[in-house]
Design a protein around this motif. Structure first.
Motif, mmCIF file in Angstrom:
data_model
loop_
_atom_site.group_PDB
_atom_site.id
_atom_site.type_symbol
_atom_site.label_atom_id
_atom_site.label_comp_id
_atom_site.label_asym_id
_atom_site.label_seq_id
_atom_site.Cartn_x
_atom_site.Cartn_y
_atom_site.Cartn_z
ATOM 1 N N GLU A 142 0.830 -1.199 0.000
ATOM 2 C CA GLU A 142 0.000 0.000 0.000
ATOM 3 C C GLU A 142 0.871 1.260 0.000
ATOM 4 N N ARG A 143 1.977 1.225 0.729
ATOM 5 C CA ARG A 143 2.887 2.375 0.763
ATOM 6 C C ARG A 143 3.480 2.621 -0.623
ATOM 7 N N LEU A 144 3.903 1.563 -1.289
ATOM 8 C CA LEU A 144 4.477 1.710 -2.623
ATOM 9 C C LEU A 144 3.448 2.236 -3.627
ATOM 10 N N ARG A 145 2.206 1.774 -3.509
ATOM 11 C CA ARG A 145 1.155 2.293 -4.388
ATOM 12 C C ARG A 145 0.970 3.793 -4.168
ATOM 13 N N TYR A 146 0.960 4.202 -2.902
ATOM 14 C CA TYR A 146 0.759 5.626 -2.586
ATOM 15 C C TYR A 146 1.931 6.470 -3.078
ATOM 16 N N THR A 147 3.146 6.049 -2.765
ATOM 17 C CA THR A 147 4.309 6.851 -3.135
ATOM 18 C C THR A 147 4.502 6.908 -4.648
ATOM 19 N N SER A 148 4.137 5.848 -5.359
ATOM 20 C CA SER A 148 4.263 5.876 -6.819
ATOM 21 C C SER A 148 3.305 6.894 -7.431
ATOM 22 N N LYS A 149 2.141 7.081 -6.815
ATOM 23 C CA LYS A 149 1.210 8.103 -7.293
ATOM 24 C C LYS A 149 1.743 9.506 -7.019
ATOM 25 N N PHE A 167 13.397 17.248 1.491
ATOM 26 C CA PHE A 167 12.042 16.878 1.883
ATOM 27 C C PHE A 167 11.048 17.615 0.988
ATOM 28 N N SER A 168 10.045 16.893 0.490
ATOM 29 C CA SER A 168 9.014 17.497 -0.355
ATOM 30 C C SER A 168 7.640 17.054 0.127
ATOM 31 N N LEU A 169 6.622 17.877 -0.191
ATOM 32 C CA LEU A 169 5.244 17.580 0.149
ATOM 33 C C LEU A 169 4.366 17.791 -1.077
ATOM 34 N N PRO A 170 3.191 17.128 -1.136
ATOM 35 C CA PRO A 170 2.249 17.419 -2.225
ATOM 36 C C PRO A 170 1.880 18.901 -2.237
ATOM 37 N N SER A 171 1.591 19.420 -3.415
ATOM 38 C CA SER A 171 1.378 20.864 -3.578
ATOM 39 C C SER A 171 0.168 21.386 -2.820
ATOM 40 N N GLU A 298 -14.632 10.918 12.254
ATOM 41 C CA GLU A 298 -14.323 10.060 11.123
ATOM 42 C C GLU A 298 -13.198 9.090 11.477
ATOM 43 N N ASP A 299 -13.119 7.987 10.716
ATOM 44 C CA ASP A 299 -12.013 7.056 10.912
ATOM 45 C C ASP A 299 -10.692 7.743 10.601
ATOM 46 N N LYS A 300 -9.657 7.363 11.341
ATOM 47 C CA LYS A 300 -8.368 8.052 11.234
ATOM 48 C C LYS A 300 -7.304 7.238 10.506
ATOM 49 N N ARG A 301 -7.485 5.942 10.407
ATOM 50 C CA ARG A 301 -6.405 5.050 9.979
ATOM 51 C C ARG A 301 -5.765 5.456 8.654
ATOM 52 N N ASN A 302 -6.572 5.601 7.614
ATOM 53 C CA ASN A 302 -6.006 5.849 6.290
ATOM 54 C C ASN A 302 -5.311 7.201 6.200
ATOM 55 N N SER A 303 -5.935 8.242 6.748
ATOM 56 C CA SER A 303 -5.330 9.575 6.709
ATOM 57 C C SER A 303 -4.039 9.619 7.516
ATOM 58 N N LEU A 304 -4.039 8.959 8.664
ATOM 59 C CA LEU A 304 -2.841 8.936 9.498
ATOM 60 C C LEU A 304 -1.731 8.141 8.820
ATOM 61 N N GLN A 305 -2.125 7.081 8.138
ATOM 62 C CA GLN A 305 -1.154 6.267 7.416
ATOM 63 C C GLN A 305 -0.495 7.075 6.293
ATOM 64 N N GLU A 306 -1.281 7.842 5.561
ATOM 65 C CA GLU A 306 -0.727 8.687 4.498
ATOM 66 C C GLU A 306 0.243 9.719 5.075
ATOM 67 N N LEU A 307 -0.103 10.296 6.218
ATOM 68 C CA LEU A 307 0.802 11.244 6.862
ATOM 69 C C LEU A 307 2.115 10.572 7.243
ATOM 70 N N GLU A 308 2.009 9.361 7.752
ATOM 71 C CA GLU A 308 3.222 8.633 8.143
ATOM 72 C C GLU A 308 4.111 8.370 6.926
ATOM 73 N N TRP A 309 3.511 8.016 5.802
ATOM 74 C CA TRP A 309 4.299 7.797 4.585
ATOM 75 C C TRP A 309 4.952 9.098 4.121
ATOM 76 N N LEU A 310 4.213 10.203 4.229
ATOM 77 C CA LEU A 310 4.758 11.490 3.795
ATOM 78 C C LEU A 310 5.981 11.896 4.615
ATOM 79 N N ILE A 311 5.857 11.820 5.935
ATOM 80 C CA ILE A 311 6.939 12.334 6.781
ATOM 81 C C ILE A 311 8.138 11.387 6.818
ATOM 82 N N SER A 312 7.945 10.168 6.337
ATOM 83 C CA SER A 312 9.065 9.220 6.318
ATOM 84 C C SER A 312 10.024 9.495 5.164
#
Length: 320
Positions: A142-149, A167-171, A298-312
């Motif tokens: 899932e991390r690789l799918r997200y980062t490839s996008k 370090f970069s972030l989405p626009s 709202e559920d937090k899992r997916n949004s928190l997971q995306e944040l974790e991938w970003l800051i890593s």
């Protein structure tokens, strides 16, 4: 005629050599896993072995959310609609007991695991051994799918040179605060009640580098820079729910990964955060890269997971 036949043979060979080019796209939602297994196995010890790893609670969230959303399907109901699911586990009888991954996927970029068992006595032990590996492997996929996008998205270069970071972030993340000691970026769409933020800051190193000293430094920095609209309010770490802490290393530097809760002191606001803290002895500092989430009800899992991938995705430039 001979040339036409030769061309057809070449084309057919090329297609066989690249099966992925003719496979359909995967289906399903992020962190969803379809498991093909007989009912009596799912309801017994074999199902327990899978659930122990795949439906365990996500750490760092104030209410219970599973690591994955698991969908159980009987083999007789395993139709074409399920074959292309993004994460697929198939449990079936075989001549020998073995587990193999991604041997012959049904869809492009699909994660597939097939578990074959020779006897029913083998299966619970086999799944108990491999289920943690499955969980880790699905998360990585899932991390690789997200980062490839993200590679194809326009990225915002952060003003992180002063921190000696790459370090970069989405626009869509806007710069909220930019000081010599503290950077704050935020995604806050007007049509949704959600805030995703990223902090980058330094803090003085103490004689010891552990969760107690690091979180104390965190609270000190956030009290100064992250203040609320209510007078006297500021962000701190919520201590009622102990954070989940693990250690890691980046090159030769010691690091702490933290998943926990934040709140606004003297105000009614809070949420979850993920963070990486690095003991940067080369530059005589502590370095923090954090992601925080505000998404009430709202559920937090997916949004928190995306944040974790970003800051890593950061590197200290002096190490490279």
């Amino acid at each position: 005629m001979r040339y036409l036949l030769y061309s057809i043979i070449i084309l057919f060979t090329a297609c066989i050599g690249d099966e992925s080019s003719v496979l359909p796209s995967y289906t399903g939602a992020i962190n969803e896993v379809v498991i093909i297994i007989d009912d009596h196995l799912w309801e017994g010890a074999s199902g327990d072995s899978l659930r122990a790893s795949l439906i365990t609670e996500v750490p760092g969230i104030s209410w219970a959310e599973p690591l994955f959303d698991v969908v159980h399907i009987r083999p007789a109901a395993f139709s074409r609609i399920f074959r292309t699911h993004r994460n697929l586990i198939i449990i079936q009888k075989g001549n020998t007991s073995k587990v193999y991954f991604n041997a012959k996927p049904y869809a492009r970029n699909q994660w597939l695991c097939v578990v074959e068992y020779n006897s029913l006595d083998d299966l619970p032990k086999l799944l108990g051994q491999y289920a943690p590996i499955m969980a880790y492997s699905i998360d990585e996929k899932e991390r690789l799918r997200y980062t490839s996008k993200q590679v194809n998205k326009r990225l915002r270069k952060t003003p992180s040179e002063r921190f000696n970071l790459s370090f970069s972030l989405p626009s869509e993340y806007e710069l909220v605060l930019d000081t010599n000691r503290f950077n704050w970026f935020e995604y806050n769409p007007k049509d949704k009640e959600i805030i995703k933020g990223v902090f980058i800051y330094e803090f003085p190193l103490s004689s010891s580098f552990n969760s107690t000293t690091v979180l104390a430094a965190r609270d000190s920095v956030l009290k100064q820079f992250v203040v609320g609209s209510v007078e006297g309010s500021y962000m701190i770490t919520e201590r009622l729910y102990p954070p989940y802490i693990s250690t890691y290393s980046q090159d030769s530097l010691k690091g702490l990964s933290v998943k926990g809760l934040w709140k606004m002191q003297n105000a009614f606001m809070g949420g979850a955060f993920v963070a990486h803290y690095l003991q940067d002895t080369l530059n005589d500092r502590g370095l923090a890269v954090e992601g925080f989430l505000f998404n009430p009800g709202e559920d937090k899992r997916n949004s928190l997971q995306e944040l974790e991938w970003l800051i890593s995705d950061f590197k200290i430039q002096s190490l490279y």
